[in-house]
Structures are given as structure tokens and as C-alpha cells.
Design an enzyme around this catalytic site. Structure first.
Site, short mmCIF file in Angstrom:
data_model
loop_
_atom_site.label_atom_id
_atom_site.label_comp_id
_atom_site.label_asym_id
_atom_site.label_seq_id
_atom_site.Cartn_x
_atom_site.Cartn_y
_atom_site.Cartn_z
N HIS A 197 -24.50 19.59 10.48
CA HIS A 197 -23.97 18.40 9.81
C HIS A 197 -24.77 17.15 10.16
O HIS A 197 -25.19 16.40 9.27
CB HIS A 197 -22.49 18.21 10.18
CG HIS A 197 -21.78 17.24 9.31
ND1 HIS A 197 -21.71 15.91 9.59
CD2 HIS A 197 -21.08 17.41 8.15
CE1 HIS A 197 -21.00 15.28 8.66
NE2 HIS A 197 -20.61 16.18 7.77
N SER A 233 -19.12 13.20 3.20
CA SER A 233 -19.98 12.97 4.37
C SER A 233 -21.38 12.56 3.93
O SER A 233 -21.99 11.66 4.52
CB SER A 233 -20.09 14.25 5.20
OG SER A 233 -18.98 14.44 6.03
N ASP A 284 -22.39 11.80 15.12
CA ASP A 284 -22.19 13.06 14.41
C ASP A 284 -22.51 14.19 15.36
O ASP A 284 -22.61 13.99 16.57
CB ASP A 284 -23.13 13.09 13.18
CG ASP A 284 -22.56 13.89 12.02
OD1 ASP A 284 -22.31 15.09 12.20
OD2 ASP A 284 -22.37 13.31 10.94
#
Length: 277
Positions: A80, A229, A49
Site C-alpha cells: 500500500h 487511498s 502508511d
């Protein structure tokens, strides 16, 4: 002599993390009860990520390895990856923030994405993802979390096939705009995950909490996130609990999950972990 009553001395698990009570996973998955069976101890999870804020108070000490496979973008703590990592393995019972699904798992923070402009999320490419996947496969991690989607990529598909053949569980986000869930979620052997708030999940896709999720944010903060996600991060944490309790391949297959009878593919986490244990 009268018949006396005796009780065991096991205490109920309670958490002093202030956001624990408002986390959907605490209610829907009965997380405190799951942690009586497993906490992810001894399981390694690669978060492929954007960069994790490893100094965040809920993540400090949780990230065993940090590697950067991105070129041309200065490394820094990014939103994120930090949010995904918190859902998977934020510290439990440390008096701040939240508790991760697998708080005793060990994270590999593999930066293969970089944060785009505000509101655009993170961006990755074939080369950075391939480098990160190769590293994870080479180190034999138990689980790879891929909270991302994109076009079919032969190199990444090959690396994922190798990882699965070597016993690594690959957990990936399903794309709601693709009939088959998109790539890499649609690959054979990948555990594809959708946001539980959606209607009927595509065939073969499991659903997990993905709306109104409190998690870690860069700069020692917490915030609320939505989307597949973050549903994917929940399932990676659950797979870690399954891997801790099972010596077979139950923590690597989609059909090991016991689903609720709602038609949306939502996981009954308690029944799943009990069956494995």
C-alpha cells in the site's frame, strides 16, 4: 522587407515512461501540461502508511527520509505505501513504469501501518500513527498524506490540528460508508478526498482519479489499483504542485481547488494550478 514569422523554442513535454499514456491522471488532469508549471520541486510530502519500497526503480532516490514507527511487525517493503508513493512522486522520464503527479517532490516514508493478510490491506493504530504525525510536524513537512480511515481519535485529532496550524496540508481519504467522510477526513481543515468513480461526493469532499490506476508495486513491479487511498495520493501530488507555485496558503485549503461542473467534486487540475500560479 516581408513580414517574417518567428516561433519560440519551448518543447512540449513528452515522457518515455511506458505506463504514462494509460494513467487516467495523464488524460483527466493533463499531467504533462501541469508539469510545465510545476513538478513539486522543493516540496516535502510525508507518506504516513505501510513501508515504501525505496529501492523500486521508479522510487529510488525519491525518498529522502525513511522511519519505522511500528512495533511487533518486521519492517519490509509493503504494497500500500509503495503504491501511494508511486502515484505521488514516481520518477518521470526514466524509461520505466510511470510518472508521479509531483515527480520532483521529496518523500518522507513514515511507516505507521503494516501489511495485513492478502486482500485485507494495511493496519495502523493510534500509537504508531501518533508517532509518525509527531515526527512529520516536528520536521515541518509541507504535506502529510493519510490514505486511511478509522474511528475518531483525540490524540491524532490534536496532532492534526497542530500540523494545520503550523501550515502543513493534511490530505486524507474519505470513507464512502460514513456520512461525513470518516476520520480524519471529517476534521476541520483536512483536505478530504474520494474516489472520482463514486456518484456524488459528500459536501466538502473533493474527488480525484481512483480507478484503474497504474502504480508501483514491491519487487520492482507495477500493478493496477483502485480506491480512495489512491485518489488521495493524486491530490497530495497536486497540492505539492500548488505549494511550489504559491507563496500563500492556497495549497492548504480545500476551497483553493476549482471543481468541474459534474456535481461529484472532481477537480479541474489545470484550472486549479493556473489560478494558484
Amino acid at each position: 522587407q516581408p513580414v517574417n514569422q518567428f516561433t519560440t523554442l519551448q518543447s512540449a513535454i513528452t515522457y518515455n515512461d511506458p505506463l504514462f499514456a494509460v494513467a487516467p491522471v495523464a488524460r483527466q488532469w493533463h499531467l504533462a501540461q501541469l508539469h510545465k508549471l510545476a513538478t513539486g520541486r522543493g516540496v516535502t510530502i510525508a507518506i504516513v502508511d505501510s513501508q515504501i519500497d525505496a529501492e523500486h526503480p521508479d522510487l529510488k532516490g525519491q525518498v529522502a527520509v525513511m522511519r519505522d514507527f511500528v512495533t511487533g511487525h518486521t519492517p519490509r517493503a509493503e504494497e500500500h505505501g509503495t503504491g501511494v508513493a508511486g502515484i505521488v512522486a514516481a520518477k518521470a522520464n526514466n524509461g520505466v513504469g510511470m510518472a508521479g503527479v509531483a515527480p520532483q517532490a521529496r518523500l518522507y516514508g513514515l511507516r505507521a501501518c503494516w501489511q495485513g493478510p492478502v486482500g485485507d490491506g494495511s493496519i495502523c493504530n493510534s500509537l504508531s500513527l501518533a508517532k509518525a504525525l509527531h515526527y512529520a510536524v516536528d520536521r515541518g513537512v509541507d504535506i502529510v498524506n493519510l490514505s486511511l480511515t478509522g474511528p475518531y481519535d483525540p490524540l491524532l485529532a490534536r496532532l492534526i490540528d497542530i500540523a494545520i496550524a503550523r501550515g502543513t496540508a493534511i490530505v486524507a481519504s474519505a470513507d464512502a460508508n460514513s456520512a461525513e467522510g470518516g476520520f480524519p477526513a471529517s476534521l476541520r481543515g483536512v483536505i478530504a478526498v474520494s474516489d472520482a468513480a463514486r456518484a456524488l461526493a459528500p459536501n466538502g469532499v473533493v474527488s480525484a482519479p481512483g480507478r484503474g490506476i497504474p502504480t508501483t508495486q514491491t519487487g520492482a513491479r507495477w500493478y493496477i489499483v483502485n480506491g480512495s487511498s489512491f485518489a488521495t495520493a493524486h491530490v497530495s501530488g497536486l497540492v505539492a504542485l500548488m505549494r511550489e507555485r504559491s507563496s500563500n496558503d492556497a495549497g492548504r485549503r480545500r476551497d483553493a481547488f476549482i471543481l468541474n461542473a459534474d456535481g461529484g467534486g472532481t477537480i479541474d487540475a489545470r484550472a486549479t494550478l493556473r489560478a494558484v500560479a
